[in-house]
Design a protein around this motif. Structure first.
Motif, PDB file in Angstrom:
ATOM      1  N   LYS A  25       0.835  -1.209   0.000  1.00  0.00           N
ATOM      2  CA  LYS A  25       0.000   0.000   0.000  1.00  0.00           C
ATOM      3  C   LYS A  25       0.861   1.247   0.000  1.00  0.00           C
ATOM      4  O   LYS A  25       0.560   2.212  -0.704  1.00  0.00           O
ATOM      5  CB  LYS A  25      -0.933   0.000   1.211  1.00  0.00           C
ATOM      6  CG  LYS A  25      -2.077  -0.975   1.083  1.00  0.00           C
ATOM      7  CD  LYS A  25      -2.991  -0.898   2.289  1.00  0.00           C
ATOM      8  CE  LYS A  25      -4.168  -1.833   2.159  1.00  0.00           C
ATOM      9  NZ  LYS A  25      -5.089  -1.715   3.299  1.00  0.00           N
ATOM     10  N   LYS A  26       1.941   1.239   0.783  1.00  0.00           N
ATOM     11  CA  LYS A  26       2.850   2.383   0.831  1.00  0.00           C
ATOM     12  C   LYS A  26       3.465   2.650  -0.538  1.00  0.00           C
ATOM     13  O   LYS A  26       3.626   3.798  -0.945  1.00  0.00           O
ATOM     14  CB  LYS A  26       3.953   2.128   1.863  1.00  0.00           C
ATOM     15  CG  LYS A  26       4.938   3.249   1.996  1.00  0.00           C
ATOM     16  CD  LYS A  26       5.965   2.958   3.063  1.00  0.00           C
ATOM     17  CE  LYS A  26       6.946   4.106   3.175  1.00  0.00           C
ATOM     18  NZ  LYS A  26       7.929   3.865   4.230  1.00  0.00           N
ATOM     19  N   LEU A  27       3.778   1.573  -1.252  1.00  0.00           N
ATOM     20  CA  LEU A  27       4.357   1.701  -2.594  1.00  0.00           C
ATOM     21  C   LEU A  27       3.297   1.946  -3.666  1.00  0.00           C
ATOM     22  O   LEU A  27       3.638   2.095  -4.834  1.00  0.00           O
ATOM     23  CB  LEU A  27       5.147   0.426  -2.935  1.00  0.00           C
ATOM     24  CG  LEU A  27       6.391   0.166  -2.098  1.00  0.00           C
ATOM     25  CD1 LEU A  27       6.928  -1.229  -2.368  1.00  0.00           C
ATOM     26  CD2 LEU A  27       7.455   1.222  -2.394  1.00  0.00           C
ATOM     27  N   GLU A  28       2.029   1.957  -3.244  1.00  0.00           N
ATOM     28  CA  GLU A  28       0.891   2.137  -4.148  1.00  0.00           C
ATOM     29  C   GLU A  28       0.865   1.094  -5.262  1.00  0.00           C
ATOM     30  O   GLU A  28       0.554   1.391  -6.414  1.00  0.00           O
ATOM     31  CB  GLU A  28       0.879   3.556  -4.724  1.00  0.00           C
ATOM     32  CG  GLU A  28       0.715   4.620  -3.668  1.00  0.00           C
ATOM     33  CD  GLU A  28       0.696   6.026  -4.201  1.00  0.00           C
ATOM     34  OE1 GLU A  28       0.844   6.213  -5.433  1.00  0.00           O
ATOM     35  OE2 GLU A  28       0.538   6.957  -3.394  1.00  0.00           O
ATOM     36  N   LEU A  29       1.197  -0.157  -4.887  1.00  0.00           N
ATOM     37  CA  LEU A  29       1.154  -1.253  -5.854  1.00  0.00           C
ATOM     38  C   LEU A  29      -0.297  -1.642  -6.104  1.00  0.00           C
ATOM     39  O   LEU A  29      -1.102  -1.703  -5.178  1.00  0.00           O
ATOM     40  CB  LEU A  29       1.927  -2.463  -5.326  1.00  0.00           C
ATOM     41  CG  LEU A  29       3.418  -2.269  -5.105  1.00  0.00           C
ATOM     42  CD1 LEU A  29       4.036  -3.547  -4.563  1.00  0.00           C
ATOM     43  CD2 LEU A  29       4.112  -1.845  -6.383  1.00  0.00           C
ATOM     44  N   LYS A  30      -0.616  -1.900  -7.322  1.00  0.00           N
ATOM     45  CA  LYS A  30      -1.972  -2.309  -7.680  1.00  0.00           C
ATOM     46  C   LYS A  30      -2.134  -3.825  -7.586  1.00  0.00           C
ATOM     47  O   LYS A  30      -3.221  -4.325  -7.381  1.00  0.00           O
ATOM     48  CB  LYS A  30      -2.323  -1.852  -9.097  1.00  0.00           C
ATOM     49  CG  LYS A  30      -2.224  -0.355  -9.283  1.00  0.00           C
ATOM     50  CD  LYS A  30      -3.215   0.379  -8.407  1.00  0.00           C
ATOM     51  CE  LYS A  30      -3.069   1.873  -8.623  1.00  0.00           C
ATOM     52  NZ  LYS A  30      -3.637   2.667  -7.579  1.00  0.00           N
ATOM     53  N   SER A  44      -0.605  -7.555  -5.905  1.00  0.00           N
ATOM     54  CA  SER A  44       0.193  -8.193  -4.865  1.00  0.00           C
ATOM     55  C   SER A  44       0.129  -9.693  -5.064  1.00  0.00           C
ATOM     56  O   SER A  44      -0.764 -10.211  -5.713  1.00  0.00           O
ATOM     57  CB  SER A  44      -0.335  -7.838  -3.482  1.00  0.00           C
ATOM     58  OG  SER A  44      -0.275  -6.461  -3.266  1.00  0.00           O
TER      59      SER A  44
END
Length: 57
Positions: free
Chosen positions: A33-38, A40
């Motif tokens: 979430k911190k890296l704003e990954l869409k 996982s």
């Protein structure tokens, strides 16, 4: 953890139970979430009995 995921990607999945609760990988989820990954790396482990799930904590 976020910098490691950014550099190497996911090496261990986020383990999710049948009722959509996180069994293992809360830190990896927060880092994603911190890296704003869409996307996982999830492992939907719906077959674990309750006692085996407790062993994963």
């Amino acid at each position: 953890m976020a910098s490691s995921i950014a550099e190497f990607g996911f090496t261990n999945p986020i383990l999710v139970g049948a009722d959509n609760d996180i069994i293992a990988g809360r830190g990896r989820l927060l880092a994603a979430k911190k890296l704003e990954l869409k996307d996982s790396f999830l492992d939907l482990d719906m077959l674990l009995c309750p006692m085996r799930r407790l062993a994963n904590f």
